[in-house]
Motif scaffolding. Structure first.
Motif, PDB file in Angstrom:
ATOM      1  N   TYR A 195       0.819  -0.984   0.128  1.00 30.56           N
ATOM      2  CA  TYR A 195       0.101  -0.001  -0.071  1.00 30.56           C
ATOM      3  C   TYR A 195       0.873   1.190   0.034  1.00 30.56           C
ATOM      4  CZ  TYR A 195      -3.331   3.723   1.430  1.00 30.56           C
ATOM      5  OH  TYR A 195      -3.788   4.674   1.750  1.00 30.56           O
ATOM      6  N   TRP A 196       1.874   1.170   0.621  1.00 31.20           N
ATOM      7  CA  TRP A 196       2.803   2.396   0.851  1.00 31.20           C
ATOM      8  C   TRP A 196       3.559   2.646  -0.372  1.00 31.20           C
ATOM      9  CZ3 TRP A 196       7.645   3.657   0.034  1.00 31.20           C
ATOM     10  CH2 TRP A 196       8.117   4.968   0.684  1.00 31.20           C
ATOM     11  N   VAL A 197       3.918   1.711  -0.884  1.00 30.98           N
ATOM     12  CA  VAL A 197       4.661   1.875  -2.321  1.00 30.98           C
ATOM     13  C   VAL A 197       3.624   2.532  -3.436  1.00 30.98           C
ATOM     14  CG1 VAL A 197       5.685   0.520  -4.321  1.00 30.98           C
ATOM     15  CG2 VAL A 197       6.574   0.005  -1.944  1.00 30.98           C
ATOM     16  N   GLN A 198       2.527   1.588  -3.550  1.00 34.82           N
ATOM     17  CA  GLN A 198       1.661   2.173  -4.539  1.00 34.82           C
ATOM     18  C   GLN A 198       1.325   3.713  -4.153  1.00 34.82           C
ATOM     19  OE1 GLN A 198      -2.080  -0.117  -4.587  1.00 34.82           O
ATOM     20  NE2 GLN A 198      -2.868   1.130  -6.079  1.00 34.82           N
ATOM     21  N   ALA A 199       0.977   4.146  -2.815  1.00 34.58           N
ATOM     22  CA  ALA A 199       0.414   5.345  -2.641  1.00 34.58           C
ATOM     23  C   ALA A 199       1.724   6.392  -2.736  1.00 34.58           C
ATOM     24  CB  ALA A 199       0.023   5.471  -1.201  1.00 34.58           C
ATOM     25  N   ALA A 200       2.877   5.893  -2.433  1.00 34.40           N
ATOM     26  CA  ALA A 200       4.093   6.863  -2.694  1.00 34.40           C
ATOM     27  C   ALA A 200       4.211   7.177  -4.086  1.00 34.40           C
ATOM     28  CB  ALA A 200       5.285   5.949  -2.075  1.00 34.40           C
ATOM     29  N   ILE A 201       3.987   6.320  -4.900  1.00 39.78           N
ATOM     30  CA  ILE A 201       3.995   6.508  -6.511  1.00 39.78           C
ATOM     31  C   ILE A 201       2.798   7.277  -6.735  1.00 39.78           C
ATOM     32  CG2 ILE A 201       4.215   5.488  -8.821  1.00 39.78           C
ATOM     33  CD1 ILE A 201       5.685   3.015  -7.447  1.00 39.78           C
ATOM     34  N   ALA A 202       1.660   6.888  -6.858  1.00 43.33           N
ATOM     35  CA  ALA A 202       0.459   7.417  -7.298  1.00 43.33           C
ATOM     36  C   ALA A 202      -0.152   8.646  -6.432  1.00 43.33           C
ATOM     37  CB  ALA A 202      -0.669   6.372  -7.289  1.00 43.33           C
ATOM     38  N   GLY A 203       0.134   8.830  -5.199  1.00 46.37           N
ATOM     39  CA  GLY A 203      -0.176   9.585  -4.246  1.00 46.37           C
ATOM     40  C   GLY A 203      -1.040   9.164  -3.200  1.00 46.37           C
ATOM     41  N   PHE A 204      -1.153   9.511  -2.086  1.00 40.97           N
ATOM     42  CA  PHE A 204      -1.928   8.887  -1.034  1.00 40.97           C
ATOM     43  C   PHE A 204      -3.405   9.400  -1.086  1.00 40.97           C
ATOM     44  CE2 PHE A 204       2.018   8.230   0.847  1.00 40.97           C
ATOM     45  CZ  PHE A 204       2.032   6.935   1.523  1.00 40.97           C
TER      46      PHE A 204
END
Length: 196
Positions: free
Chosen positions: A86-95
């Motif tokens: 989740y953190w990796v996806q949010a770091a790339i796409a935005g939280f």
């Protein structure tokens, strides 16, 4: 404190966020009791529109002591973990922005019913009215007391006003009184639709 109170005039709201709360020295923690419970910063009273929340890492991560029972019992406790994915996806796409549901203005109309229901439960389970953990390692977690049952009643009333459902209602009760008492209460509520 004055700026927050001025910001929260009228129908506006303000938020006092106390980060790394459990790292404060015990001398500061003693003074924080009045801030957390009554909303006073020195001689300044925070306005009614100022909400107070605190965040802390678990003691084993923060190398900090547990909150003392008097402080711990003044909070609803929410714990969560974030998966690396989740953190990796949010770091790339935005939280994503949090999903916020506003409770109804008349939510307090539900409080007498939730008080009655909890009072009915406590009268049938008096050992859960006030049960401070004997193990010091659990002092910083939620536990049943008259104060935390009162908080649970108010959170339950607010959740019912928006039809939050059993899952959220159970999590809110647990955040105040701990998992054991919350499970017992929710089971009691399921078996008994009306307080006696």
């Amino acid at each position: 404190a004055r700026e927050l109170s001025a910001e929260a005039l009228g129908r506006k709201r303000a938020l006092l966020f106390l980060d790394e709360f459990n790292l404060a020295p015990q001398s500061v923690m003693a003074a924080m009791l009045r801030l957390v419970h009554e909303g006073y910063v020195g001689d300044t009273k925070l306005g009614p529109g100022v909400a107070r929340i605190a965040a802390a890492n678990p003691p084993e991560i923060a190398n900090a002591p547990n909150l003392l029972p008097a402080m711990s019992n003044r909070f609803a406790h929410f714990n969560w973990t974030m998966s690396p994915q989740y953190w990796v996806q949010a770091a790339i796409a935005g939280f994503p922005d949090p999903k916020v549901v506003r409770i109804r203005d008349d939510w307090e109309n539900n409080v007498p019913l939730t008080y009655s229901l909890i009072a009915s439960f406590i009268s049938a389970n008096t050992s859960l009215a006030h049960d401070r953990p004997k193990d010091e390692g659990k002092w910083g977690q939620p536990w049943p007391s008259y104060r935390s049952w009162t908080m649970a009643s108010q959170l339950l009333a607010a959740a019912q006003s928006i039809g939050a459902g059993d899952g959220i209602e159970a999590a809110l009760v647990e955040s105040c009184v701990g998992p054991g008492a919350a499970v017992a209460f929710m089971e009691y509520r399921r078996k008994l639709n009306l307080p006696h």
